[in-house]
Design a protein around this motif. Sequence first.
Motif, short mmCIF file in Angstrom:
data_model
loop_
_atom_site.label_atom_id
_atom_site.label_comp_id
_atom_site.label_asym_id
_atom_site.label_seq_id
_atom_site.Cartn_x
_atom_site.Cartn_y
_atom_site.Cartn_z
N ASP A 60 -15.01 -9.03 -5.94
CA ASP A 60 -13.56 -8.79 -5.88
C ASP A 60 -12.96 -9.24 -7.21
O ASP A 60 -12.58 -10.40 -7.38
CB ASP A 60 -12.94 -9.56 -4.72
N ILE A 61 -12.86 -8.31 -8.14
CA ILE A 61 -12.47 -8.66 -9.51
C ILE A 61 -11.02 -9.11 -9.61
O ILE A 61 -10.68 -9.97 -10.43
CB ILE A 61 -12.76 -7.48 -10.47
N GLN A 62 -10.15 -8.55 -8.76
CA GLN A 62 -8.74 -8.95 -8.79
C GLN A 62 -8.59 -10.43 -8.40
O GLN A 62 -7.91 -11.21 -9.06
CB GLN A 62 -7.91 -8.08 -7.84
N LYS A 63 -9.28 -10.80 -7.32
CA LYS A 63 -9.21 -12.18 -6.82
C LYS A 63 -9.93 -13.13 -7.77
O LYS A 63 -9.49 -14.27 -7.99
CB LYS A 63 -9.83 -12.25 -5.43
N ALA A 64 -11.03 -12.65 -8.35
CA ALA A 64 -11.84 -13.50 -9.24
C ALA A 64 -11.04 -13.98 -10.44
O ALA A 64 -11.17 -15.12 -10.88
CB ALA A 64 -13.08 -12.74 -9.70
N TYR A 65 -10.17 -13.11 -10.96
CA TYR A 65 -9.41 -13.45 -12.16
C TYR A 65 -7.91 -13.57 -11.89
O TYR A 65 -7.10 -13.46 -12.80
CB TYR A 65 -9.67 -12.42 -13.26
N ASP A 66 -7.56 -13.81 -10.64
CA ASP A 66 -6.18 -14.07 -10.25
C ASP A 66 -5.23 -12.98 -10.77
O ASP A 66 -4.15 -13.26 -11.29
CB ASP A 66 -5.74 -15.44 -10.78
N ASN A 67 -5.70 -11.72 -10.66
CA ASN A 67 -4.91 -10.55 -11.05
C ASN A 67 -4.44 -10.57 -12.51
O ASN A 67 -3.38 -10.03 -12.85
CB ASN A 67 -3.68 -10.39 -10.13
N ASP A 68 -5.24 -11.19 -13.37
CA ASP A 68 -4.94 -11.22 -14.79
C ASP A 68 -5.25 -9.85 -15.39
O ASP A 68 -6.40 -9.49 -15.64
CB ASP A 68 -5.79 -12.30 -15.48
N ALA A 69 -4.18 -9.05 -15.63
CA ALA A 69 -4.36 -7.66 -16.05
C ALA A 69 -5.13 -7.54 -17.36
O ALA A 69 -5.98 -6.66 -17.50
CB ALA A 69 -2.99 -6.99 -16.19
N VAL A 70 -4.82 -8.40 -18.32
CA VAL A 70 -5.48 -8.34 -19.63
C VAL A 70 -6.97 -8.62 -19.49
O VAL A 70 -7.82 -7.90 -20.04
CB VAL A 70 -4.82 -9.32 -20.62
N LYS A 71 -7.30 -9.68 -18.77
CA LYS A 71 -8.71 -10.06 -18.60
C LYS A 71 -9.49 -8.98 -17.84
O LYS A 71 -10.60 -8.60 -18.23
CB LYS A 71 -8.77 -11.39 -17.84
N ILE A 72 -8.92 -8.49 -16.75
CA ILE A 72 -9.61 -7.48 -15.92
C ILE A 72 -9.81 -6.20 -16.70
O ILE A 72 -10.89 -5.59 -16.65
CB ILE A 72 -8.81 -7.22 -14.62
N GLU A 114 -2.79 -0.17 -18.35
CA GLU A 114 -2.10 0.77 -17.46
C GLU A 114 -3.07 1.34 -16.42
O GLU A 114 -2.74 1.48 -15.25
CB GLU A 114 -1.48 1.90 -18.28
N GLU A 115 -4.28 1.66 -16.87
CA GLU A 115 -5.29 2.18 -15.95
C GLU A 115 -5.70 1.11 -14.94
O GLU A 115 -5.97 1.40 -13.77
CB GLU A 115 -6.52 2.64 -16.75
N ARG A 116 -5.69 -0.14 -15.39
CA ARG A 116 -6.08 -1.24 -14.52
C ARG A 116 -5.13 -1.35 -13.34
O ARG A 116 -5.53 -1.73 -12.23
CB ARG A 116 -6.10 -2.54 -15.33
N GLU A 117 -3.85 -0.99 -13.52
CA GLU A 117 -2.87 -1.09 -12.45
C GLU A 117 -3.24 -0.21 -11.25
O GLU A 117 -2.84 -0.47 -10.12
CB GLU A 117 -1.47 -0.68 -12.97
N GLN A 118 -4.03 0.85 -11.52
CA GLN A 118 -4.43 1.76 -10.43
C GLN A 118 -5.70 1.29 -9.72
O GLN A 118 -6.07 1.83 -8.68
CB GLN A 118 -4.68 3.17 -11.01
#
Length: 449
Positions: free
Chosen positions: A218-230, A239-243
Motif C-alpha cells: 500500500d504505497i499511499q499508506k507507506a509514505y503517508d500520501n507524500d505526492a512527491v515521494k510516491i 498529477e498522474e499520481r493523483e489518479q
Amino acid sequence: MNISQEKIDNLNAVLKINIDPADYQQRVDKSIKDQAKKAKLPGFRPGMVPPAHIKKMYGKSILVDEINNLLSDTLNNYITEQNLEVLGQPLPKVDEAKEYNWDFNDQFEFNYEIGLAPEFNLDFTSKDKLTQYVIKVDEETLASRIKNIRRSYGKMTNPDVSADDDVLYAQLTQLSPDGSVFDEGIVNTTSVRLDQVKDEAIKASLIGLKKDDELTFDIQKAYDNDAVKIAAILGIDEEEREQVKSNFKLTVKNINRLEEGDLNQEFFDKLFGAGTVTDEAGFRAKITEELEGMMQQDAERKLQNDIYNYSLEKVNFELPDDFLKRWLKATNEKLTEEELQGGYADFAKNLKWTLIENRIIKDNKIEIKYEEVFAAAKASLDAQFRMYSPQALTEEQLGQYAVQYLQNKENANKVFEEVKALKTIDYIKSVITLDNKEIAYDAFKELAQ
C-alpha cells in the motif's frame, strides 16, 4: 519656484510644487543648445543646427524632460533639507482638471503624496527577558550522527535477508481492486528505502524478505500520501499520481545494505586528518564537539528570531499602509491585488524591523566597517564551499573570492544588511536579560518548529 508641505496626518503628507517659466527657462534653453551642437540632421552641417530648429522639432519633449529633472531635484533637496524620513518614494497625484499647453510659458503645479516614517521610542532594558537555549548532546543524537558518518564511509553489501535500514531493489506492479495485476498499469523497478517508509506496520512487513519474495504494498499508506515521494518511486509525475489509488505488488529483485565503516586509524585519518584522532573516545569527543557547534548555531538562530519577533511586539507603531500599498503597486506593474494583499503583512514586518534597526544604529552611533562586511562575506562563502568539498579553501583563496563577490552591488548590499542586522541583534542582547536554559536536542527541535 515654491514647495510646501500639507500634513494629512502623522504618517501622510502632500508636497505641492509650483513652477514658473523663470524656474525652468534657463535649463530648457541650455538643453536645446546642447542638443543643437550634437544633432545630425539632413541639410545641416554637424554642430551647426540652429537652436530654433531644435526647439521647433523637439522643444516640447525637451521641456517635459527638464521639468521632470527639476521636479526630481526639488523633491530630493526638500526632503533632505527638511530632514523628512519618507517611506518608499513620493507618488505623483494626478489632477485630471489641470491641462498644460507646454508652450514654454506655463505655470505648473504638481502634487506628490509621501509616506512618513512613524515616531517611536526604544526602551529596551534589563527588565526585558528572553531565553537563551543551551542545547545538550544526548546519547541518541550522538549515536545517530556516528551511525550516519560510519555509513558514509562504509561499503555496500547484498545480504540474503532484508533488515531495518536496508534498501530493497524491487519491481512495483499496479494491482486491480480484486488483487490481480492491472492490465497496462504502472510497472516500475526502483529502490525502496526502508528508513523512508512512514507506516511502521508496512515497514515491519518489508523486514525479513529474500530475493524474489512478493507482497502487496500500500504505497499511499507507506509514505503517508507524500505526492512527491510516491511519484518519484513510481516514475510518474505528480498529477498522474493523483489518479493512483490502488495497491502494488512488490517483488524483491535484490537487497542492498550499507555496512558501517570500521572504527580504525584509516577511518579516523580520512575523517579528521592523519593522527588527529587515534581512538574511539577521541572520535566520539570530536563528533560531540561538531554537534555542539551545530547546535549552538541553531540556538543562536532561534535567539535571533525571538529577538526579532519580541522587538516587533514591544516597539509597536503604525505605518502609512494605504500609501505603501499604492507605492508597491506603482513600482511593481506585474504585482496582482491578490499578491499585494497576501504579501503585505510580511513586507510591513520587515519594514518595521528596518526602522528599528536604523534607529538603534543611529542612536548608538554603531559603525559598520568594510572589514566586517568583508569578513562576513568570507564566512558565508566558506560555508558554501564546505557544503560541496571537504577540502577547505585557504585564507588567500577565500579573500579573492570575497573581493569578487562584493564587487557586485547587490551582493555587497545583501552582506551589509546581514552585518547591520547582527549588530542590531548584538546591541539588543547587550541590553536585555538572557536567561540560559539547558534543553535536549529533540525538545529544542520541537520548540524551534
